[in-house]
Design a protein around this motif. Structure first.
Motif, PDB file in Angstrom:
ATOM      1  N   GLY A  38       0.846  -1.201   0.000  1.00 54.43           N
ATOM      2  CA  GLY A  38       0.000   0.000   0.000  1.00 54.43           C
ATOM      3  C   GLY A  38       0.866   1.229   0.000  1.00 54.43           C
ATOM      4  N   PRO A  39       0.414   2.333   0.509  1.00 54.02           N
ATOM      5  CA  PRO A  39      -0.902   2.561   1.096  1.00 54.02           C
ATOM      6  C   PRO A  39      -1.914   3.021   0.048  1.00 54.02           C
ATOM      7  CG  PRO A  39       0.415   4.518   1.424  1.00 54.02           C
ATOM      8  CD  PRO A  39       1.282   3.522   0.678  1.00 54.02           C
ATOM      9  N   TYR A  40      -3.155   2.833   0.377  1.00 48.20           N
ATOM     10  CA  TYR A  40      -4.272   3.299  -0.440  1.00 48.20           C
ATOM     11  C   TYR A  40      -5.108   4.232   0.422  1.00 48.20           C
ATOM     12  CZ  TYR A  40      -2.725  -0.578  -3.255  1.00 48.20           C
ATOM     13  OH  TYR A  40      -1.950  -1.429  -4.003  1.00 48.20           O
ATOM     14  N   GLY A  41      -5.757   5.189  -0.203  1.00 47.96           N
ATOM     15  CA  GLY A  41      -6.559   6.171   0.515  1.00 47.96           C
ATOM     16  C   GLY A  41      -7.753   5.558   1.219  1.00 47.96           C
ATOM     17  N   ASP A  42      -8.310   4.508   0.625  1.00 47.28           N
ATOM     18  CA  ASP A  42      -9.453   3.828   1.233  1.00 47.28           C
ATOM     19  C   ASP A  42      -9.581   2.434   0.622  1.00 47.28           C
ATOM     20  OD1 ASP A  42     -10.785   4.106  -1.270  1.00 47.28           O
ATOM     21  OD2 ASP A  42     -11.669   6.003  -0.634  1.00 47.28           O
ATOM     22  N   GLU A  45     -10.091   2.138  -3.248  1.00 47.57           N
ATOM     23  CA  GLU A  45      -8.850   2.304  -4.013  1.00 47.57           C
ATOM     24  C   GLU A  45      -8.015   1.026  -3.959  1.00 47.57           C
ATOM     25  OE1 GLU A  45      -6.466   5.684  -2.954  1.00 47.57           O
ATOM     26  OE2 GLU A  45      -8.143   7.068  -3.175  1.00 47.57           O
ATOM     27  N   PRO A  56      -1.211   3.012  -5.747  1.00 44.63           N
ATOM     28  CA  PRO A  56      -1.224   3.881  -4.568  1.00 44.63           C
ATOM     29  C   PRO A  56      -0.832   5.312  -4.940  1.00 44.63           C
ATOM     30  CG  PRO A  56      -0.044   1.853  -4.111  1.00 44.63           C
ATOM     31  CD  PRO A  56      -0.315   1.877  -5.587  1.00 44.63           C
ATOM     32  N   GLY A  91      -2.627   4.706   5.795  1.00 51.15           N
ATOM     33  CA  GLY A  91      -3.609   4.335   4.788  1.00 51.15           C
ATOM     34  C   GLY A  91      -4.022   2.888   4.930  1.00 51.15           C
ATOM     35  N   SER A  92      -4.733   2.423   3.921  1.00 45.10           N
ATOM     36  CA  SER A  92      -5.179   1.033   3.866  1.00 45.10           C
ATOM     37  C   SER A  92      -4.137   0.227   3.099  1.00 45.10           C
ATOM     38  CB  SER A  92      -6.523   0.937   3.138  1.00 45.10           C
ATOM     39  OG  SER A  92      -7.525   1.604   3.880  1.00 45.10           O
ATOM     40  N   TYR A  93      -3.804  -0.936   3.639  1.00 48.58           N
ATOM     41  CA  TYR A  93      -2.815  -1.825   3.025  1.00 48.58           C
ATOM     42  C   TYR A  93      -3.471  -3.146   2.690  1.00 48.58           C
ATOM     43  CZ  TYR A  93       1.079   1.243   4.253  1.00 48.58           C
ATOM     44  OH  TYR A  93       1.941   2.309   4.336  1.00 48.58           O
ATOM     45  N   ARG A 113      -5.240  -1.458   8.263  1.00 48.31           N
ATOM     46  CA  ARG A 113      -5.052  -0.005   8.313  1.00 48.31           C
ATOM     47  C   ARG A 113      -3.817   0.339   9.106  1.00 48.31           C
ATOM     48  NH1 ARG A 113     -10.126   2.437  10.634  1.00 48.31           N
ATOM     49  NH2 ARG A 113      -8.569   3.963  11.162  1.00 48.31           N
TER      50      ARG A 113
END
Length: 118
Positions: A38-42, A45, A56, A91-93, A113
């Motif tokens: 990750g990370p991803y915003g949510d 994503e 990412p 962020g979200s992984y 998270r």
């Protein structure tokens, strides 16, 4: 997963062992792997990225555990430990896990998270 991790923490993954049905059988050669990417915003994503349609926003990082190769001993409880870097972006992984055995692979994924650095 309900736990939110902080940069610098370790994530522990406990593998569940199911014994074989033939007590005379030779234990299979198994390799257990797990990583966070990750990370991803949510979560949406993250799912888009898993489907190959997004990356990412901050650049991808990966944190992974050393592969675990259980011996097959009775009562064995394999554990993987993923060190999350002290400078891990929040962020979200994507938690990606795999079991490799006899030339085949079975795997899956979940969402983890990581909070902003405190």
């Amino acid at each position: 997963m309900d736990t939110v991790y902080q940069p610098g923490q370790e994530m522990t993954v406990h593998w569940i062992v199911k014994p074989g049905t033939d007590p005379a059988a030779k234990p299979a050669q198994v390799e257990l792997t797990v990583r966070l990417t990750g990370p991803y915003g949510d979560v949406s994503e993250l799912k888009s990225a898993a489907g190959g349609t997004a990356r990412p926003a901050l650049g991808e990082v990966t944190f992974e555990a050393q592969p675990v190769r259980p011996s097959g001993a009775a009562g064995e409880r394999p554990v993987s430990v993923i060190p999350i870097a002290r400078d891990a972006p929040p962020g979200s992984y994507n938690l990606i896990f795999a079991v490799r055995e006899d030339g085949g692979v079975v795997g899956g994924a979940s969402v983890v998270r990581v909070a902003p650095k405190a």
